[in-house]
Design a protein around this motif. Sequence first.
Motif, short mmCIF file in Angstrom:
data_model
loop_
_atom_site.label_atom_id
_atom_site.label_comp_id
_atom_site.label_asym_id
_atom_site.label_seq_id
_atom_site.Cartn_x
_atom_site.Cartn_y
_atom_site.Cartn_z
N GLU A 67 1.02 -1.06 0.02
CA GLU A 67 0.01 0.02 0.11
C GLU A 67 0.97 1.25 -0.04
O GLU A 67 0.51 2.25 -0.80
N ALA A 68 1.76 1.13 0.87
CA ALA A 68 2.91 2.45 0.80
C ALA A 68 3.25 2.70 -0.41
O ALA A 68 3.39 3.77 -0.83
N ILE A 69 3.90 1.45 -1.09
CA ILE A 69 4.28 1.69 -2.54
C ILE A 69 3.30 2.19 -3.52
O ILE A 69 3.48 3.31 -4.05
N ALA A 70 2.08 1.65 -3.35
CA ALA A 70 0.72 2.16 -4.32
C ALA A 70 0.43 3.63 -4.13
O ALA A 70 0.02 4.22 -5.20
N THR A 71 0.44 4.00 -2.88
CA THR A 71 0.10 5.08 -2.84
C THR A 71 1.17 6.51 -2.73
O THR A 71 0.90 7.36 -2.36
N GLY A 72 2.27 5.97 -2.83
CA GLY A 72 3.45 6.97 -2.62
C GLY A 72 3.91 7.43 -1.45
O GLY A 72 4.51 8.27 -1.12
N GLY A 73 3.57 6.43 -0.40
CA GLY A 73 3.66 6.75 0.91
C GLY A 73 5.28 6.24 1.30
O GLY A 73 6.05 6.15 0.35
N ASP A 74 5.61 6.31 2.48
CA ASP A 74 7.14 5.91 2.88
C ASP A 74 7.41 4.43 2.99
O ASP A 74 7.32 3.82 3.96
N ALA A 75 7.49 3.93 1.73
CA ALA A 75 7.93 2.54 1.51
C ALA A 75 9.02 2.18 2.29
O ALA A 75 9.12 1.04 2.95
N ASP A 76 10.07 2.84 2.30
CA ASP A 76 11.13 2.70 3.14
C ASP A 76 11.08 2.50 4.55
O ASP A 76 11.70 1.62 5.10
N ALA A 77 10.00 3.30 4.84
CA ALA A 77 9.93 3.16 6.50
C ALA A 77 9.25 1.94 6.69
O ALA A 77 9.33 1.26 7.69
N LYS A 78 8.21 1.51 5.97
CA LYS A 78 7.57 0.22 6.13
C LYS A 78 8.53 -0.98 5.96
O LYS A 78 8.43 -2.05 6.81
N VAL A 79 9.42 -1.00 5.09
CA VAL A 79 10.34 -1.97 4.88
C VAL A 79 11.32 -2.06 6.11
O VAL A 79 11.66 -3.25 6.46
N ARG A 80 11.50 -0.97 6.44
CA ARG A 80 12.84 -0.79 7.50
C ARG A 80 11.96 -1.28 9.07
O ARG A 80 12.52 -2.18 9.83
N GLU A 81 10.82 -1.20 9.07
CA GLU A 81 9.78 -1.67 10.30
C GLU A 81 9.90 -3.15 10.02
O GLU A 81 10.19 -4.09 10.98
N ALA A 82 9.68 -3.70 8.92
CA ALA A 82 9.61 -5.08 8.79
C ALA A 82 11.16 -5.57 9.08
O ALA A 82 11.05 -6.96 9.71
N SER A 83 11.96 -5.10 8.48
CA SER A 83 13.54 -5.65 8.89
C SER A 83 13.72 -5.63 10.30
O SER A 83 14.49 -6.69 10.78
N GLU A 84 13.26 -4.38 11.01
CA GLU A 84 13.62 -4.43 12.57
C GLU A 84 12.87 -5.70 13.30
O GLU A 84 13.35 -6.21 14.02
N ALA A 85 11.77 -5.94 12.57
CA ALA A 85 10.79 -7.01 13.53
C ALA A 85 11.41 -8.51 12.96
O ALA A 85 11.28 -9.19 13.84
N ILE A 86 11.77 -8.56 11.96
CA ILE A 86 12.54 -9.81 11.67
C ILE A 86 13.84 -9.93 12.49
O ILE A 86 13.97 -11.13 12.98
N ALA A 87 14.46 -8.96 12.49
CA ALA A 87 15.62 -8.98 13.62
C ALA A 87 15.27 -9.40 15.02
O ALA A 87 15.96 -10.22 15.59
N ARG A 88 14.13 -8.77 15.44
CA ARG A 88 13.83 -9.11 16.72
C ARG A 88 13.19 -10.52 16.91
O ARG A 88 13.47 -11.12 17.82
N LEU A 89 12.52 -11.06 15.67
CA LEU A 89 12.23 -12.56 15.77
C LEU A 89 13.41 -13.46 15.78
O LEU A 89 13.16 -14.46 16.27
N VAL A 90 14.35 -12.93 15.06
CA VAL A 90 15.36 -13.91 14.69
C VAL A 90 16.06 -14.14 16.25
O VAL A 90 16.67 -15.26 16.49
N ARG A 91 16.19 -12.74 16.87
CA ARG A 91 16.94 -12.84 18.06
C ARG A 91 16.23 -13.66 19.32
O ARG A 91 16.55 -14.20 20.29
N SER A 92 14.80 -13.73 19.16
CA SER A 92 14.01 -14.23 20.17
C SER A 92 14.31 -15.85 20.13
O SER A 92 14.67 -16.43 19.36
#
Length: 92
Positions: A67-92
């Motif tokens: 949705e961020a990509i399609a609407t011109g939103g901050d897709a980089d921020a959404k991808v960064r959020e996903a990357s950070e969440a993945i990192a937390r999941l991997v550490r747990s």
Amino acid sequence: MRGYTTDKGGYLTRLRRIEGQIRGLQRMVEGDEYCIDILTQISAATKALQAVSLGLMDEHLKHCVTEAIATGGDADAKVREASEAIARLVRS
């Protein structure tokens, strides 16, 4: 609307099942059950939580990032959020 909204009922069902598993673990400890049996159930609960996490991550990528990509939103921020969440999941 959140990405998981269409399957919210499914997520809630899974989380309630996990809640039941945790209550079962409490009963096992209270009942002085065998250590290995408790550890086996902890492993099952952990895997169930991981499955919910992966489902939510998939929904985030499919819905929020797309949705961020399609609407011109901050897709980089959404991808960064996903990357950070993945990192937390991997550490747990």
